[in-house]
Design an enzyme around this catalytic site. Structure first.
Site, PDB file in Angstrom:
ATOM      1  CD  GLU A  76      -0.420   6.940   4.257  1.00  0.00           C
ATOM      2  OE1 GLU A  76       0.419   8.117   4.641  1.00  0.00           O
ATOM      3  OE2 GLU A  76      -1.540   7.414   3.842  1.00  0.00           O
ATOM      4  CE  LYS A 142       2.624  10.619   3.134  1.00  0.00           C
ATOM      5  NZ  LYS A 142       1.369  10.382   4.014  1.00  0.00           N
ATOM      6  CB  CYS A 178      -0.653   9.425   0.906  1.00  0.00           C
ATOM      7  SG  CYS A 178      -2.477   9.876   1.104  1.00  0.00           S
TER       8      CYS A 178
END
Length: 573
Positions: A76, A142, A178
């Protein structure tokens, strides 16, 4: 979107557009047409060093391609480093990122999934780019932005709102970043759209027991949705955080096919059989780390990367003959090498002969530079200067603190003169209740044990001694009662509860955020709980001025636990 099963085509579907273009078949490797090999690039990408991070990506991508990989996945925000904090607000960020992505455009014959910050007229996003043969085929933003603990992503990022899938060599790959994987809906939505495999980019910081939590979550997600998951994590230290790697490939049935070592850079390859949608399994899994082992390694990595990346040539440790400085010295040597560690013993009239002997013995055992610098003249000089101002007031902790501050002055002077970083030795128990001296034993640039309770210090010291035939910490340093040695026959327990009791209360109050009555209900003495909570609350101003230290617990002092210095909250309100 329809799945493209032609091995020579990569198709991406994302929130912005859908693109498709032919790619060159690789003829240099012998990968079977019904297999796709993923390379998990578990590596340290330094915050802000964008061009160097891009160069590292280039090297790893070429290495992975030469080893037969079809797809390489980076952690990430790897292109910028994590966590970048307010670097994300710099006006030049977008241009620098675009230049770095462009610099990767000449890498051929391998798909690169790159974590980066995406900036456009819609906002700033925590994103993953799909790069292949000089073109960006798509990107994913994200969706779930963590805003708890050490995370502050809603300050910087806008929320992504679409799933992204891309087809390659007969499989449909879905992207997550994540926190998206810890939530239920993103993977469920991808499964509903026909995904065959999930690729997740992560920068998941270490805390004790975190790897078991990750594996439990991955097992649950993959088994529930019957989909394999490629989970790539960052590794290395960044300020007070440590990323411990441990990247994982989970099968669709929840079993672990591959697991990378903890705390080490690793380019791990895993091959998916397209027909069965299962990964090959690694021949040998990494060693399972004990609780003490993972804590110790985290402390070593945190100190190593902070010192090396900050440009210091070495570290200074005030070696007292006590257990905290003894453990700190071990960690420093393991992190940096004995030639970069300088120990200074600064005795005063209350320093015991045992302390002098044990400090010297440990310094010799670890082969570090060792200097004895008595502080009697310095302390007496300060006391003489203050005598007219104190008006014959009786001695109290003021005079004790002068000793600690004299030592702080000496260490900082050595730091200024020779360019070494002073590392302090205070533990979490002491910092919690204020059993430390501002501008004295708190003076320095990095506190190795800041997130380590005193009872854990003893466990780690015993653990480190077990690693070698000859103990590196003298046994009586571990067994004798702890003392600051600022007055005759002083013991820590003159001022504090037994550390096992104190740490039990502190863990509930700080790490688990319990209140007074809930802690009392756990069986602790009510007066002791009230006294401890008051000491913690009254010491916030000290902690605000303390150096940073590596986070290893569920809740560390610093960016994760922030309380107002002035407030009227009380245990009874």
């Amino acid at each position: 979107m329809s799945k493209d099963t032609d091995n020579s085509n990569l198709t991406a579907d994302n929130s912005a557009n859908t693109t498709s273009s032919p790619s060159n078949d690789r003829s240099a490797n012998n990968v079977a047409p019904n297999e796709v090999t993923f390379a998990l690039a578990q590596s340290h990408f330094l915050v802000g060093d964008i061009s160097a991070n891009a160069d590292k990506m280039r090297q790893l991508a070429i290495q992975a391609r030469d080893q037969g990989a079809d797809v390489i996945v980076f952690p990430e925000l790897a292109l910028l480093g994590y966590p970048p904090q307010d670097l994300l607000l710099r006006p030049s960020l977008s241009g620098r990122i675009k230049s770095a992505l462009s610099a990767l455009s000449d890498i051929q014959d391998i798909v690169m999934i790159v974590g980066y910050p995406h900036v456009d007229h819609h906002g700033t996003f925590n994103s993953a780019a799909i790069l292949h043969n000089g073109h960006q085929k798509g990107f994913y933003h994200k969706q779930f932005l963590p805003n708890y603990g050490v995370f502050d992503e809603r300050r910087y990022f806008d929320k992504g709102r679409n799933q992204v899938l891309f087809d390659y060599k007969g499989i449909t790959i879905g992207l997550l970043i994540c926190e998206d994987l810890w939530e239920k809906s993103p993977i469920a939505d991808l499964k509903q759209q026909g995904v065959d495999i999930i690729v997740s980019l992560n920068a998941s910081p270490f805390e004790t027991g975190k790897q078991d939590m990750r594996k439990t979550m991955l097992t649950q997600r993959s088994r529930e949705h019957k989909v394999p998951i490629v989970y790539v994590n960052a590794v290395g230290g960044q300020d007070d955080l440590v990323f411990d790697g441990g990247s994982i490939v989970a099968q669709a049935d929840g079993s672990i096919a591959h697991e990378a070592p903890r705390f080490l850079d690793q380019l791990m390859l895993a091959t998916l059989n397209v027909d069965s949608n299962t990964f090959n399994t690694q021949e040998k899994a990494p060693l399972t780390l004990s609780r003490e082992s993972e804590m110790y390694q985290a402390l070593v990595v945190g100190l190593r990367d902070y010192v090396n990346h900050s440009g210091f040539g070495g570290v200074l440790v005030g070696l007292s003959g006590g257990i905290d400085s003894a453990l700190t010295l071990c960690i420093a040597v393991d992190a940096l090498g004995a030639d970069k560690v300088y120990a200074v013993m600064m005795p005063y009239e209350f320093t015991s002969k045992i302390s002098l002997e044990d400090a010297q013995a440990q310094a010799r055992r670890l082969n570090v530079s060792y200097t004895v610098c008595p502080i009697f003249d310095a302390v007496e000089g300060i006391r003489h200067t203050l005598a007219p101002l104190f008006n014959k007031s009786p001695a109290d902790t003021t005079e004790e603190n002068i000793q600690a501050r004299a030592r702080g002055v000496i260490l900082m002077a050595l730091s200024n003169k020779f360019g070494h970083l002073v590392i302090t030795t205070g533990n979490k128990s002491e910092l919690a209740v204020g059993y430390s001296t501002l501008y004295g034993d708190m003076a320095g640039g990095f506190d190795v044990l800041k997130d380590v309770y005193k009872s854990q210090v003893y466990n780690l010291a015993s653990y480190r001694n077990r690693l070698e035939d000859t103990p590196v910490i003298p046994e009586r340093v571990i067994t004798r009662p702890p003392s600051a040695e600022l007055r005759p026959d002083q013991k820590d327990q003159d001022s504090l509860p037994d550390y096992e009791v104190l740490d039990g209360i502190l863990t509930l109050y700080i790490d688990e955020d319990m209140g007074y009555q809930a802690i009392v209900d756990k069986g602790f003495d009510a007066d002791m709980v009230a006294k401890t909570i008051k000491m913690v609350d009254n010491s916030e101003y000290k902690r605000r001025q303390s150096p940073i230290g590596t986070k290893i617990s569920q809740r560390a002092f610093g960016r994760e636990r922030r309380y107002p210095l002035v407030n009227k909250w009380s245990i009874n309100s």
